[in-house]
Enzyme design. Structure first.
Site, PDB file in Angstrom:
ATOM      1  N   LYS A   1      56.717   5.425  -0.390  1.00  0.00           N
ATOM      2  CA  LYS A   1      57.282   6.662   0.157  1.00  0.00           C
ATOM      3  C   LYS A   1      58.675   6.369   0.715  1.00  0.00           C
ATOM      4  O   LYS A   1      58.914   5.275   1.236  1.00  0.00           O
ATOM      5  CB  LYS A   1      56.353   7.140   1.277  1.00  0.00           C
ATOM      6  CG  LYS A   1      56.687   8.487   1.884  1.00  0.00           C
ATOM      7  CD  LYS A   1      55.640   8.843   2.953  1.00  0.00           C
ATOM      8  CE  LYS A   1      55.824  10.287   3.441  1.00  0.00           C
ATOM      9  NZ  LYS A   1      54.781  10.662   4.436  1.00  0.00           N
TER      10      LYS A   1
ATOM     11  N   SER B   1      53.089  15.114   3.305  1.00  0.00           N
ATOM     12  CA  SER B   1      54.451  14.757   3.018  1.00  0.00           C
ATOM     13  C   SER B   1      54.591  13.603   2.023  1.00  0.00           C
ATOM     14  O   SER B   1      55.688  13.379   1.527  1.00  0.00           O
ATOM     15  CB  SER B   1      55.160  14.402   4.320  1.00  0.00           C
ATOM     16  OG  SER B   1      54.647  13.221   4.876  1.00  0.00           O
TER      17      SER B   1
ATOM     18  N   GLY C   1      48.143  14.761   7.854  1.00  0.00           N
ATOM     19  CA  GLY C   1      47.470  14.937   6.568  1.00  0.00           C
ATOM     20  C   GLY C   1      48.283  14.401   5.401  1.00  0.00           C
ATOM     21  O   GLY C   1      47.886  14.554   4.242  1.00  0.00           O
ATOM     22  N   SER C   2      49.393  13.754   5.701  1.00  0.00           N
ATOM     23  CA  SER C   2      50.410  13.463   4.681  1.00  0.00           C
ATOM     24  C   SER C   2      50.024  12.444   3.617  1.00  0.00           C
ATOM     25  O   SER C   2      50.674  12.370   2.574  1.00  0.00           O
ATOM     26  CB  SER C   2      51.711  13.022   5.362  1.00  0.00           C
ATOM     27  OG  SER C   2      52.325  14.123   5.983  1.00  0.00           O
TER      28      SER C   2
END
Lengths: 561, 561
Positions: free
Chosen positions: A129, A213, A236-237
């Site tokens: 990420k 995300s 919750g990403s």
């Protein structure tokens, strides 16, 4: 430079990293090719590339370590597939195949000259990420104002030099880094949208969001451009993109995996910590990288990590309980009382429950003393505590405008912040909440047949099997877990089927909000969308939850075959 | 009621719990009886009481568990000695011998009827700082406004009913609770002073402070009125009283021992957490209770506790290194660059170094990249972040006036608070600090003969071998450890000797502050004061540091004999 021009320049510079021969002649519209998670992409790949990118992480490492596959071929195959995925889904912020191929060649030489793999991840491509700093590569986190800077600050000397601790560990373990994946600016969204890539689409259903995300990770792994990568999760990403793209995703408890040296939003907000964790096409992928990283003793280098080595015996206990020793016990809940899950999400929960019970394990109802909404609200209060000043400042750097989904998070002027006393009061509320829910968990001992507290909770991840653009509005199903800091693994369960997943004609919305959500449920549009559920465990139970996910997933899959 | 009258009433209610036959006819002034840590008190005790209260915690448990001593006799002996200690030193807030004797009788009956001890602390009297809530007993934490309330709140239904988690655990383990010990209001002082008990004096030298904020514990155990008790530490509050009273004290890292359900100051301030830990007359006492509590799996009941059982093997590794396997390595520092330690503190450091070296172990210099003062300042910034509103509110409840030492902590009107962003920025500073010092610790690998990083740091606890009243002003020697959350054990080393511990005639103060501190060094007054040093280890290294403390203490003691 105008922010739109700057965005275009950055977007094109990433595309420019794609070798010409990998550029797609045309990109079919979603109506023509909705799903790119399967064989569609094979048309662009060699048989060898297909074989490599269709393997799981364990197989990749095994064959690379044995010298049967060259690391450079593996890297090339995943780079190729990632490049295609990006052209269709907008899943990458940074793409650096040259660096990857060089690293892979060095691994091949290492194996040839020493006869030994570099480490337990020898040759494994790992996607990251765009919060990880990788030497030689930019980090924007979706902010135009971060271009050419280090986290928005100019002239620090850290630009493209500083490296996150986990990046160093992954390299030392033999992993190959090749891309950084898209995020929504602010990181506080279930949709991955920013002014650079615009919108990151779902790998299994291009009408829909990839989630967020860590949406770039979800889309990329879902499309086969990676087998394992790392995201982060504060609301919750990790879990949302994992569920939306049919993947496994681990949200570890805070303090288990090293976040040291990564970029973040609201850095230093420590009431509810963002955590870093893997997404993968298999549960084995989660285990492989988590165990490998703990083997690096990150507690010696990251002050936030607890000295807790990988405990194989904890997973083994789950395996035993899966077949003997009183079995496993689960608690399930169907609905947070506010927005009921869409039909295919409900069907996924029912399927998981049914398969668990078929194997002789018990599933009880989860009826905590505080509602999921009330728990989630506590987390939301924390995320709002800075009055939006962090997001405001980041957008102000390049005078860029937030996408409509992000507008509620990016105030036009910052609101009043919480005071130190108010932050402390929130921390007390969180501690009391955790105590209350811990006590409730302990109390399930009186409800189970085996006389033990439950092993895990089965929970929806979201009301949606992926959201439609600008329509992700309800976060309670994931953020309640962050408020509690419980270890959670998402597993894929099924696909939305327009022939089956119709809303019951008797359905009556309980509120205007629920009515609106169900009006957005366009069944044609949703057809084929993947659905996952989350299995929630106690704090710092990574070994246990990965093994439970593997077991449950096996039962669910064998039922589908 | 006027706050002075309320204070008097509360003070007298505690004294009223002392049976008439234990009330001292007269209390000799300090000039007549400076030291009550030794045999002076024996004149009031029976031979059996002397034998019991002169034993260490392990012996008490062993003989009680074997039925050779009755729990009720043990409880009675410690109650008697604690009652005397309180009359001379003002070390108690609450005294409940009747409850203790009842509990002890139940233990005796349990042993008789089942043939088994109740738990691994069977019959052990344990004293508790007045932050623990014990059923049937008040908690004031030194605040008049807390009298008749639950932590300052009226009518909660929790008054004298709610019990801290560790209290429940201790009772289940067979410990006997009999008193709660004095603290300074606010808990933020190295002297134990409040409007109820006035001032808690040092057990070894009644001219001086018992230390703080767990000063009642220090005084009580120092006087033999307890062998092991629990304090808390956010800036030195376990270590200061341990050092000042010639005791062992463990400051665990946060998350190791359960704080759940205790009263606190600035509750919810989680940038630097207060921790709970034991003080004892022996290192074995620290180990006994720490191991016993971890055996209760507090992570199942306290959401702040990490799942880290007692690791016997970690201590065993220290034992091996004490005699073989390359030895142990220490780093020492003598001076924080601001206030040099008084001569006897310096002598204690020299003695510890010399005895370690005599045993063949290495001692290097500790020269961290940040000064002790700079590290400590970060902690002080956190403690000031609420603008003093917590202390202000607590004093306002009964309109009481703070003692002069506390006046700087209790503002006449609260100052401006830090904002959420500023709190977050402090958290980033703390994380970066911990990373920097962790890296420095790791770097000592290049300075040691055995090729391992150091095992522990030897540090002063305070510039003073106990402070004079109203003269504790310098906290850097302890609070630097809290900023880093490192596991630390205090060991006793020697006594101040007016024939030896004179200030070197060449001493030149480096600042006005240092000049003032050395003007306060009245050698006659200090004669006999006990001196300890602290051994500082990495985070969550309780097993290791207790064992290192035991080893070093053995070497130091054998040299003195």
């Amino acid at each position: 430079m105008d922010w739109r021009a700057l965005a275009k320049q950055k977007r094109e510079s990433t595309i420019a990293q794609i070798p010409k021969e990998w550029v797609l002649p045309t990109i079919p519209p979603p109506a023509e090719q909705r799903d790119i998670s399967g064989v569609w992409m094979h048309q662009y790949l060699t048989p060898e590339e297909i074989e490599i990118t269709s393997s799981d992480a364990e197989k990749v490492v095994e064959l690379a370590s044995a010298g049967r596959w060259k690391a450079v071929d593996i890297a090339s195959a995943f780079c190729h597939r990632a490049a295609i995925a990006h052209q269709v889904l907008n899943c990458l912020h940074e793409f650096f195949p040259q660096q990857a191929l060089e690293a892979a060649r060095a691994l091949d030489e290492h194996l040839t000259s020493t006869g030994k793999p570099k480490g337990v991840l020898h040759g494994l491509p790992v996607s990251l990420k765009d919060q990880f700093h990788v030497k030689g590569v930019e980090t924007t986190m979706g902010y135009l104002g971060w271009i050419g800077t280090f986290e928005g600050k100019k002239g620090t000397g850290k630009e493209r030099v500083h490296e996150s601790l986990m990046v160093k560990d992954l390299k030392d373990l033999g992993a190959v880094l090749y891309c950084k994946t898209a995020v929504p600016s602010t990181l506080m969204s279930g949709e991955t949208v920013n002014n650079i890539i615009d919108y990151c689409w779902n790998s299994a259903n291009r009408n829909l969001s990839s989630g967020g995300s860590s949406g770039g990770e979800g889309a990329l792994i879902g499309a086969g451009g990676s087998v394992v990568g790392f995201g982060t999760d504060i609301g919750g990403s990790i879990r949302i993109p994992a569920a939306f793209n049919g993947l496994y995703g681990l949200r570890p408890s805070s303090g288990r995996l090293p976040y040291e040296g990564m970029a973040n939003s609201m850095d230093g907000q420590n009431s509810i910590l963002s955590v870093v964790g893997p997404l993968s096409s298999t549960p084995g992928g989660l285990k492989l990288v988590t165990k490998a990283l703990l083997g690096m003793q990150p507690w010696s280098y990251d002050p936030m990590v607890v000295e807790l080595p990988w405990r194989e015996e904890v997973g083994e206990q789950v395996s035993r309980r899966a077949t003997e020793d009183g079995g496993l016990t689960f608690a399930i809940f169907w609905d947070d009382g506010e927005i009921r899950p869409y039909p295919s999400v409900r069907r996924a929960l029912e399927k998981v429950k049914a398969e668990i019970e078929k194997k002789g394990h018990q599933v009880i109802e989860w009826s905590p003393p505080k509602s999921i909404g009330a728990i989630s609200d506590i987390a939301m209060g924390v995320f709002m505590s800075d009055g939006g000043v962090d997001a405001y400042n980041a957008f102000a750097l390049a005078h860029e405008e937030p996408a409509p989904q992000l507008a509620p998070i990016v105030p036009t002027t910052p609101r009043t912040q919480a005071t130190a006393s108010e932050v402390a009061a929130m921390n007390v509320t969180i501690r009391e909440l955790r105590k209350e829910l811990m006590d409730y968990w302990n109390s399930t001992v009186s409800l189970t047949k085996n006389g033990r507290p439950i092993d895990a909770i089965i929970s929806p991840v979201s009301p949606y099997p992926a959201a439609r653009r600008e329509m992700y509005t309800h976060y309670a199903y994931t953020s309640w877990v962050n408020a509690l800091d419980w270890t959670t693994v998402v597993i894929p369960v099924l696909r939305t089927d327009k022939a089956v997943d119709v809303v019951d004609p008797s359905f009556t919305p309980r509120s205007e909000a629920e009515k609106l959500e169900f009006e957005n449920y366009d069944l044609d549009m949703y057809d084929g969308a993947k659905v996952g559920v989350q299995l929630v465990g106690r704090r710092l139970q990574e070994e246990k939850m990965i093994e439970i996910a593997a077991q449950v997933s096996r039962w669910v899959k064998s039922a589908s075959e």
